[in-house]
Design an enzyme around this catalytic site. Structure first.
Site, short mmCIF file in Angstrom:
data_model
loop_
_atom_site.label_atom_id
_atom_site.label_comp_id
_atom_site.label_asym_id
_atom_site.label_seq_id
_atom_site.Cartn_x
_atom_site.Cartn_y
_atom_site.Cartn_z
N SER A 1 40.33 -17.57 42.83
CA SER A 1 39.82 -16.13 42.59
C SER A 1 39.01 -15.44 43.48
CB SER A 1 39.43 -16.00 40.80
OG SER A 1 38.53 -17.19 40.62
N GLU B 1 30.07 -23.74 31.09
CA GLU B 1 28.92 -24.58 30.75
C GLU B 1 27.95 -24.06 29.53
OE1 GLU B 1 29.67 -23.79 34.08
OE2 GLU B 1 31.23 -25.52 34.06
N SER C 1 37.91 -26.46 39.66
CA SER C 1 39.05 -26.78 40.30
C SER C 1 39.33 -27.83 41.55
CB SER C 1 39.80 -25.42 40.74
OG SER C 1 38.78 -24.86 41.75
N ARG D 1 47.65 -22.01 41.65
CA ARG D 1 46.92 -23.14 41.48
C ARG D 1 47.14 -23.94 40.12
NH1 ARG D 1 41.16 -22.79 43.51
NH2 ARG D 1 41.27 -24.76 44.78
N THR D 2 47.37 -24.61 39.79
CA THR D 2 47.55 -25.43 38.37
C THR D 2 46.07 -25.92 38.46
OG1 THR D 2 49.58 -25.84 38.48
CG2 THR D 2 48.47 -26.78 36.87
N HIS D 3 45.32 -25.66 37.07
CA HIS D 3 43.92 -26.27 36.75
C HIS D 3 44.33 -27.29 35.87
CE1 HIS D 3 42.71 -22.08 38.10
NE2 HIS D 3 41.51 -22.65 38.46
N HIS E 1 45.03 -14.94 39.47
CA HIS E 1 45.58 -16.00 40.17
C HIS E 1 46.99 -15.76 40.72
CE1 HIS E 1 42.53 -19.38 38.75
NE2 HIS E 1 42.25 -17.99 38.39
N ASN F 1 28.82 -15.52 39.66
CA ASN F 1 27.89 -15.38 38.62
C ASN F 1 27.03 -16.67 38.74
OD1 ASN F 1 30.70 -17.21 37.66
ND2 ASN F 1 28.77 -17.81 36.36
I1 8IG Z 1 34.50 -17.61 38.59
O1 8IG Z 1 30.06 -20.58 35.65
C1 8IG Z 1 33.69 -19.09 37.51
N1 8IG Z 1 34.18 -20.25 37.28
N2 8IG Z 1 32.59 -24.17 35.42
N3 8IG Z 1 31.59 -22.24 35.58
C2 8IG Z 1 32.54 -22.82 35.67
N4 8IG Z 1 33.60 -22.48 36.33
C3 8IG Z 1 33.28 -21.43 36.70
C4 8IG Z 1 32.16 -20.47 36.56
C5 8IG Z 1 31.08 -21.10 35.94
N5 8IG Z 1 32.17 -19.32 37.18
#
Ligand code: 8IG
Length: 279
Positions: A44, A198, A217, A97-99, A76, A240
């Site tokens: 992303s 988290e 990922s 992408r497959t998570h 995605h 973020n």
């Molecule tokens: I965009 O703050 C994104 N992907 N684990 N934590 C996790 N994955 C994310 C985050 C995040 N921001």
């Protein structure tokens, strides 16, 4: 658990590398490119890079190729593109992408990487959107991954396959990336299973373990790339501050931060790819 019993990678009697070879043969056929040199997975925020790397030779939905699954998340892109770089090398850009959190099993997670290796690619560029633990990383900052901590409790390797992961994220390629953008910072990527973000306590744990980036990922893909003998470079777009370090996280804001940064980081990535494939 969503389970699709007709999927070739769900059959424990098939060899995932065999499925990847079949997928690679289909890609060669569809693109007319017998061998690719470098492959990219665009996470992303990174999708626009595909338009800047070079001249698109072919593009088609990833789902037309054996083993690829439908993308689960909005934002995605689900296509595979073959691009001729400035120097005439061939880049395979995988926008699907497959998570691991999609619960289709780790074989499907790393199928794109194994397929990229089977197309001939020796270099794997992995990109993602992620949370950052360093307050100096404003949303929209791209950072290099210099190592990872895999907290998924799984591995893409099957059986007693002992693979060395020292220097998994190539120092050579990180140095090349910094010739393009000397200010690029780097950090350790901690892969959580997700799909929830988290808790603040988990972010503190990740920090004390030695992590600066949290995501869902790239670590599993990097391991599979190394198993396949590829050289790996990884980029996270910090969208973020990790949970508890700033405002509560919203998926919409995460997507918005990615969109704003997209032109800058896409140019960066395209320049890095053209530097790597220069000769
Ligand atoms: I965009 O703050 C994104 N992907 N684990 N934590 C996790 N994955 C994310 C985050 C995040 N921001």
């Amino acid at each position: 658990m969503t389970h699709d019993t007709t999927h070739p990678l769900d059959d424990r009697n098939t060899d995932p590398k065999q499925i990847a070879s079949e997928a690679a043969a289909q890609i060669a056929e569809k693109t007319g490119v017998a061998k690719h040199d470098i492959a990219l997975t665009l996470g992303s925020g990174w999708a626009k890079a595909a338009d800047l790397i070079g001249e698109t030779v072919a593009e088609f939905p990833a789902t037309e190729v054996t083993g690829f699954s439908k993308p689960a998340v909005e934002g995605h892109v689900g296509t595979i593109r073959s691009i001729r770089t400035a120097s005439g090398q061939h880049a395979l850009v995988i926008g699907a992408r497959t998570h691991y959190y999609e619960d289709h099993g780790v074989r499907r997670v790393v199928h794109s990487v194994r397929t990229a290796a089977a197309t001939g690619a020796r270099i794997m560029v992995l990109t993602n959107g992620a949370g950052g633990l360093k307050e100096s990383w404003q949303p929209g900052t791209p950072v290099l991954i210099n190592d990872h901590i895999n907290l998924t409790a799984t591995s893409p390797l099957e059986g007693a396959t002992f693979i060395d992961l020292t220097d998994l994220y190539s120092a050579r390629l990180r140095d090349l990336a910094r010739t393009v953008e000397p200010s690029l910072d780097e950090g350790v990527y901690v892969q959580f299973r997700g799909p929830h973000y988290e808790t603040p306590a988990e972010v503190q744990m990740a920090g004390r373990m030695g992590g600066q980036i949290v995501g869902m990922s790239t670590a599993l893909e990097a391991i599979a790339a190394r198993e396949a003998g590829m050289e790996v470079i990884g980029f996270s777009l910090i969208t973020n501050l990790a949970a508890g370090l700033g405002e509560p996280l919203s998926h919409a804001e995460v997507i918005a931060a990615g969109k704003d940064a997209e032109p800058v980081i896409s140019k960066l990535l395209a320049d890095v790819v053209n530097t790597i494939t220069k000769d």
